[in-house]
Write a protein that holds these residues in place. Structure first.
Motif, PDB file in Angstrom:
ATOM      1  N   PHE A  90       0.844  -1.198   0.000  1.00  0.00           N
ATOM      2  CA  PHE A  90       0.000   0.000   0.000  1.00  0.00           C
ATOM      3  C   PHE A  90       0.881   1.252   0.000  1.00  0.00           C
ATOM      4  N   SER A  91       0.405   2.295  -0.654  1.00  0.00           N
ATOM      5  CA  SER A  91       1.067   3.588  -0.526  1.00  0.00           C
ATOM      6  C   SER A  91       0.713   4.145   0.851  1.00  0.00           C
ATOM      7  N   GLY A  92       1.440   5.194   1.263  1.00  0.00           N
ATOM      8  CA  GLY A  92       1.156   5.810   2.562  1.00  0.00           C
ATOM      9  C   GLY A  92      -0.306   6.202   2.694  1.00  0.00           C
ATOM     10  N   GLU A 152      -2.896   5.029   1.012  1.00  0.00           N
ATOM     11  CA  GLU A 152      -3.780   3.853   1.042  1.00  0.00           C
ATOM     12  C   GLU A 152      -3.810   3.230   2.433  1.00  0.00           C
TER      13      GLU A 152
END
Ligand SMILES: Nc1ncnc2c1ncn2[C@@H]1O[C@H](COP(=O)(O)OP(=O)(O)O)[C@@H](O)[C@H]1O
Ligand SMILES: [Mg+2]
Lengths: 440, 273
Positions: free
Chosen positions: B152-154, B156
């Motif tokens: 996940f991105s930050g 997300e």
């Protein structure tokens, strides 16, 4: 008790016991001869040398062959309560069941039989289909490789023979169940031959009458895939926790044939499995998915070889192990690429998750490449389960044991993603969940 | 509903190192509290100690929920009792689908006396609810099939944490820098989401450096942490002051706490070296 009388009458795994076996069996002459040769090999060999690379991490000291008696296959065998797990809700096309190494039930959907499919007791098929069995039996396994291979070749009691003729597709899975009683033995052999373009799925499981059953399994397995054939083979080893398990497993994959082999090991106190997949025709491919989940003082060793003998072949081995308590696993992976096996694509990986500080996982990957222009990759990881993951799940309401189970299931997911049979995924999931201990 | 989370004289140590040195805090259901303070002052430690992280050892003081002493409880018992923390850096659980994880979590939290192996919330019912919450929070439904926080991105990750909060509807939520690493638009969305899910529906403890996250969540109380203690408590205007002018005034006014803060930071550097 009748069992006591027959025990006293039977000699052990020795010359007298071997002679008794020859006397009571009705084997074709060529099998009797093969048994005698194998027995001579057994007699001439010592037990595996602890300095031998394949055995140096295996502790055989607790193993006493004379504690076990050969099975009298002329007597009726009956093993109660050995569970069956792989075929919940599955419509099978045929099934075989063995008890203490003797096939006691055989069935095959007549529509497959009408197409020439043979699925039955190896002892019987060696008589009824002698030419076929003779051509393939022990064609892959070198009986001189160690004493267990020789003993199995000399004293196998029965086994399972599957033959699928050219271009025949057996679209329902075939099931084999090996059941063993407490303190008993199982010396069986699996022989599967797929002719050109044939296709089938085999679900094989071995279980004991009780969870802590003692026992001795010394087995052989040969899978022969002729050109363009397709085999999905699933093996679930879930013997009782007192069982000694020795096996040589071999597959030979022909031109453009494809083998998908899932091998799950949960049971036995000790297992030593040599597994080799040979890619013998151009374009052959094989995927092997290995799952090991150990507890108590279990000690499982898997020596795997990916033998590339032809060009343009693919092999992909993924083994994952979860270890608890004081259990131990040893995994050796070797990709061998013969001269001329150019454009080989070989991959092997072993990941281990330790749930206890006292468990130990050894991972020994290797490559031996004698061809040009190959791509071979390997890797392995081992690590303790991450407490931060457990806390994260607990902070979302999972109990500690649920959290561990979740992480373990997630760890195996990569394998499940590669297993294309739903009932097998489910059975493995259940078997894995059952294996997770209650932690304090 | 009236629930009270009460922290009294809380002392917490990590690896034998004292971090919190007597924190007092009382939160009621429906209230919004902001927790501010410079780096290393102990904000996350407070949250993790409330959530029950085993490495954050409570050496003195108590945590009570509705009068019940939960100081010794395991993290999962606290979660089932209605405590939630959205982590600053949530960990990934490879191979476990977000939907499966949330279904199991929601079942346990909603049925605190559920025994292992008992049925989970029926799949269809759960899917429907999850889908509704995801669309409310403007989260792509594809999210549910991805592995928990894996890759996940930050942004997300933070949204997944808010989604989890939405599914668990706790009595008290601690949000640890749910704005960090997000761009301005993402912070706005997070702020609005927290308000939608949490305002008046739980007690909120929002740990933040900025007032952006507070835009939709004006705090009734703002606490300032320094050197492991809450040195000052005020209203929304205090949050604004700290956002605009930083912590210089606080540091000067509470020299002892400032010294403790510096000492903790120094130890941290010594460990890092
Ligand atoms: N897991 C940990 N291990 C060691 N030190 C920690 C740990 N967690 C926090 N600390 C120390 O506690 C102090 C407070 O940290 P933290 O609570 O993260 O502060 P904040 O969230 O206010 O930035 C810091 O000095 C930090 O180094
Ligand atoms: Mg922090």
């Amino acid at each position: 008790m009748t069992t006591t009388i027959s025990r006293n009458d039977l000699a052990g795994f020795n010359q007298a016991g071997f002679n008794q076996l020859l006397e009571r069996r009705i084997d074709p002459v060529w099998i009797t001869q093969a048994r005698k040769d194998a027995w001579a090999a057994f007699e001439s060999m010592g037990w595996p040398n602890p300095r031998d690379e394949n055995w140096m991490r295996s502790d055989l000291r607790g193993f006493k062959l004379d504690r076990y008696q050969p099975i009298d296959e002329s007597e009726t065998q009956s093993v109660q309560n050995a569970p069956v797990r792989l075929i919940q809700g599955v419509d099978v096309g045929g099934s075989l069941r063995s008890e203490n190494g003797v096939v006691t039930a055989e069935s095959l959907d007549p529509k497959y039989a009408a197409q020439g499919v043979i699925f039955g007791s190896l002892s019987r098929c060696a008589r009824d289909h002698a030419e076929l069995v003779k051509k393939y039996l022990h064609s892959q396994i070198d009986i001189h490789v160690d004493r267990f291979a020789a003993l199995q070749a000399a004293m196998w009691t029965d086994g399972y023979f599957l033959y699928v003729p050219k271009n025949v597709v057996v679209d329902k899975p075939l099931h084999i169940h090996a059941a063993m009683g407490d303190g008993k033995v199982d010396l069986t052999h699996v022989l599967i031959v797929l002719e050109e373009g044939a296709e089938t799925t085999v679900l094989f499981e071995s279980t004991s009458s009780n969870e802590d059953a003692d026992g001795f399994h010394c087995g052989g397995l040969e899978l022969v895939l002729n050109a363009r054939s397709n085999l999905r083979f699933v093996g679930l080893q879930d013997w009782g926790s007192g069982t000694w398990h020795f096996a040589h497993k071999r597959a030979s994959v022909g031109q453009d044939a494809n083998l998908q082999w899932t091998i799950a090991a949960m049971g036995a106190r000790f297992a030593q499995v040599d597994q080799r997949v040979a890619l013998v025709g151009p374009g052959a491919s094989s995927h092997v998915n290995g799952v090991m989940f150990t507890r108590d003082k279990q000690h499982l060793t898997y020596n795997t070889i990916q033998q590339h003998s032809a060009p343009h072949c693919t092999s992909d081995f993924l083994y994952k192990a979860v270890l608890q308590d004081r259990s131990r696993t040893v995994w050796r992976g070797m990709i061998k690429v013969d001269v001329g096996a150019d454009k080989t694509d070989g991959y092997q990986r072993n990941d281990n998750l330790l749930l206890s500080d006292n468990a130990r996982a050894d991972s020994i990957p290797g490559l031996e490449i004698k061809a040009d222009d190959v791509r071979c990759t390997h890797g392995s990881t081992s690590g303790r389960v991450d407490e931060e993951l457990i806390f994260y799940a607990q902070s979302r309401g999972f109990t500690r044991v649920e959290a561990v189970r979740l992480i373990v299931t997630g760890f195996f997911q990569q394998i499940f993603d590669r297993v294309t049979i739903e009932s097998v995924r489910e059975a493995l999931g259940v078997a894995i969940a059952r294996q997770v201990r209650q932690y304090e | 509903m009236s629930h009270i989370l009460r922290i009294e004289n809380l002392h917490v140590a990590v690896d034998g190192k004292a971090i919190l040195r007597g924190v007092n805090l009382e939160m009621k259901f429906g209230e919004t509290h902001a927790m501010m303070g410079p780096n290393g002052s102990g904000k996350s430690t407070l949250g993790l100690a409330i959530a029950g992280h085993p490495n954050y050892v409570i050496t003195e003081g108590t945590i009570t929920l509705d009068g019940e002493d939960i100081t010794e409880w395991e993290a999962d018992q606290r979660a089932r009792a209605g405590i939630f923390m959205a982590f600053q850096r949530p960990v990934a659980i490879p191979g476990v689908k977000t939907a499966d994880f949330l279904r199991h979590a929601a079942t346990n939290v909603r049925r605190p006396d559920r025994k292992e192996g008992e049925d989970l919330i029926p799949m269809r019912e759960f899917r429907k609810e999850l889908k509704a919450k995801m669309s409310q929070l403007k989260i792509d439904t594809e999210f549910a099939r991805r592995y928990v926080n894996d890759g996940f991105s930050g942004g997300e990750m933070k949204r997944a944490e808010i989604l989890t909060m939405a599914m668990l509807s706790p009595k008290f939520s601690i949000l640890d820098e749910t704005d960090s690493g997000l761009d301005a638009d993402a912070v706005k969305l997070a702020s609005a989401s927290i308000a939608e899910i949490g305002r008046d529906k739980m007690g909120l403890l929002i740990i933040t450096h900025h007032d952006k996250l507070l835009e939709h969540n004006p705090p009734q109380f703002t606490h300032v942490m320094l050197g492991g203690r809450i040195v000052e408590t005020g209203g929304a205007e205090l949050a604004r002051e700290l956002h605009d002018h930083g912590y210089d005034r606080i540091r000067k006014t509470y020299p002892d706490a400032e010294a403790a803060n510096q000492e903790m930071l120094a130890k941290e550097e010594a460990v890092a070296v």
